[in-house]
Design an enzyme around this catalytic site. Sequence first.
Site, PDB file in Angstrom:
ATOM      1  N   GLY A   1      76.827  42.609  38.873  1.00  0.00           N
ATOM      2  CA  GLY A   1      75.434  43.002  39.092  1.00  0.00           C
ATOM      3  C   GLY A   1      74.846  43.192  37.711  1.00  0.00           C
ATOM      4  O   GLY A   1      74.966  42.326  36.853  1.00  0.00           O
ATOM      5  N   GLU A   2      74.278  44.350  37.472  1.00  0.00           N
ATOM      6  CA  GLU A   2      73.736  44.666  36.145  1.00  0.00           C
ATOM      7  C   GLU A   2      74.274  46.048  35.770  1.00  0.00           C
ATOM      8  O   GLU A   2      73.966  47.029  36.458  1.00  0.00           O
ATOM      9  CB  GLU A   2      72.207  44.643  36.219  1.00  0.00           C
ATOM     10  N   SER A   3      75.084  46.094  34.725  1.00  0.00           N
ATOM     11  CA  SER A   3      75.770  47.351  34.410  1.00  0.00           C
ATOM     12  C   SER A   3      74.792  48.469  34.044  1.00  0.00           C
ATOM     13  O   SER A   3      75.052  49.645  34.323  1.00  0.00           O
ATOM     14  CB  SER A   3      76.796  47.137  33.293  1.00  0.00           C
TER      15      SER A   3
ATOM     16  N   CYS B   1      82.956  41.425  36.184  1.00  0.00           N
ATOM     17  CA  CYS B   1      81.735  41.159  35.413  1.00  0.00           C
ATOM     18  C   CYS B   1      81.050  42.479  35.007  1.00  0.00           C
ATOM     19  O   CYS B   1      81.566  43.184  34.149  1.00  0.00           O
ATOM     20  CB  CYS B   1      80.836  40.213  36.177  1.00  0.00           C
TER      21      CYS B   1
ATOM     22  N   ARG C   1      78.215  42.646  26.007  1.00  0.00           N
ATOM     23  CA  ARG C   1      77.423  42.299  27.200  1.00  0.00           C
ATOM     24  C   ARG C   1      76.722  40.962  26.980  1.00  0.00           C
ATOM     25  O   ARG C   1      76.209  40.700  25.891  1.00  0.00           O
ATOM     26  CB  ARG C   1      76.349  43.358  27.482  1.00  0.00           C
TER      27      ARG C   1
ATOM     28  N   ILE D   1      78.731  34.440  35.079  1.00  0.00           N
ATOM     29  CA  ILE D   1      77.270  34.596  35.153  1.00  0.00           C
ATOM     30  C   ILE D   1      76.863  35.730  34.213  1.00  0.00           C
ATOM     31  O   ILE D   1      77.179  36.897  34.471  1.00  0.00           O
ATOM     32  CB  ILE D   1      76.829  34.919  36.601  1.00  0.00           C
ATOM     33  N   ARG D   2      76.199  35.384  33.148  1.00  0.00           N
ATOM     34  CA  ARG D   2      75.831  36.390  32.121  1.00  0.00           C
ATOM     35  C   ARG D   2      77.013  37.346  31.890  1.00  0.00           C
ATOM     36  O   ARG D   2      76.896  38.556  31.916  1.00  0.00           O
ATOM     37  CB  ARG D   2      74.570  37.169  32.528  1.00  0.00           C
TER      38      ARG D   2
ATOM     39  N   HIS E   1      83.533  36.108  38.242  1.00  0.00           N
ATOM     40  CA  HIS E   1      83.336  36.550  39.633  1.00  0.00           C
ATOM     41  C   HIS E   1      84.366  35.914  40.561  1.00  0.00           C
ATOM     42  O   HIS E   1      84.079  34.857  41.142  1.00  0.00           O
ATOM     43  CB  HIS E   1      81.936  36.131  40.108  1.00  0.00           C
TER      44      HIS E   1
ATOM     45  N   GLU F   1      85.132  36.698  43.480  1.00  0.00           N
ATOM     46  CA  GLU F   1      84.669  36.743  44.884  1.00  0.00           C
ATOM     47  C   GLU F   1      83.804  35.537  45.225  1.00  0.00           C
ATOM     48  O   GLU F   1      83.506  35.308  46.391  1.00  0.00           O
ATOM     49  CB  GLU F   1      83.914  38.063  45.144  1.00  0.00           C
TER      50      GLU F   1
END
Length: 213
Positions: free
Chosen positions: A46-48, A78, A107, A137-138, A179, A181
């Site tokens: 997600g976004e940490s 991630c 990051r 992804i990023r 990821h 998953e």
Amino acid sequence: MTIGVLALQGDVREHLGALAELGVGARRLRTPADLAGIDGVILPGGESTTLSLLLASSGLFDPLAAAIGAGLPTFGTCAGLVLLAQDVRGGRPDQRGFGVLDCRVLRNGYGRQSESFEATIEVSASLGASAMPAVFIRAPLIESVGTDVEVLGWAETPRDGTRRPVICRQGNVLASAFHPELTGDRRLHRYFVGLVASSELETPEDPVAALAR
Ligand code: GLN
């Protein structure tokens, strides 16, 4: 066995689906009460920075930090890896994490969204040795790991061709920069379930029951 999936933001459903495929019980974690009785936890991507804020506002940060610190098996993917790392570069100054994985991450170290990529990564024998598909992804770039950290997977960095760790384990803490998953390869989730199962076996015997014998 019940595994809790932090469900504040990010790709929660995909992790729940992966656990269901393995026949493992799972529960969404949204409030401190959801922590009762879980045997392991997954911190999804997600976004940490956002996850850090939501962990604080939900009241989950402190009890989860205590549980992870006490050895609750934890798998971060991630952004979840960013939350577990001891040293985070490129984070927001007020970003908080659990700091239980001895590594330094940058990051978005592989670049921006447009530089997200799929790769086939190299994994250790404990993960079955044959190459694993991986979606970045990023993703955070793992710049260095401490001596107590076991590296279980490596990938070539598209930008400069350097070979970097992308799966790490330190005791009951497992983390991947990508990821797992999002692909059909369930080896990493299965490995984590094994970690949870073996840590359940290590749970010290109930002292009251021991005295009664
Ligand atoms: N760049 C995100 C972060 O640092 C992680 C991205 C992801 O989880 N896919 O939090």
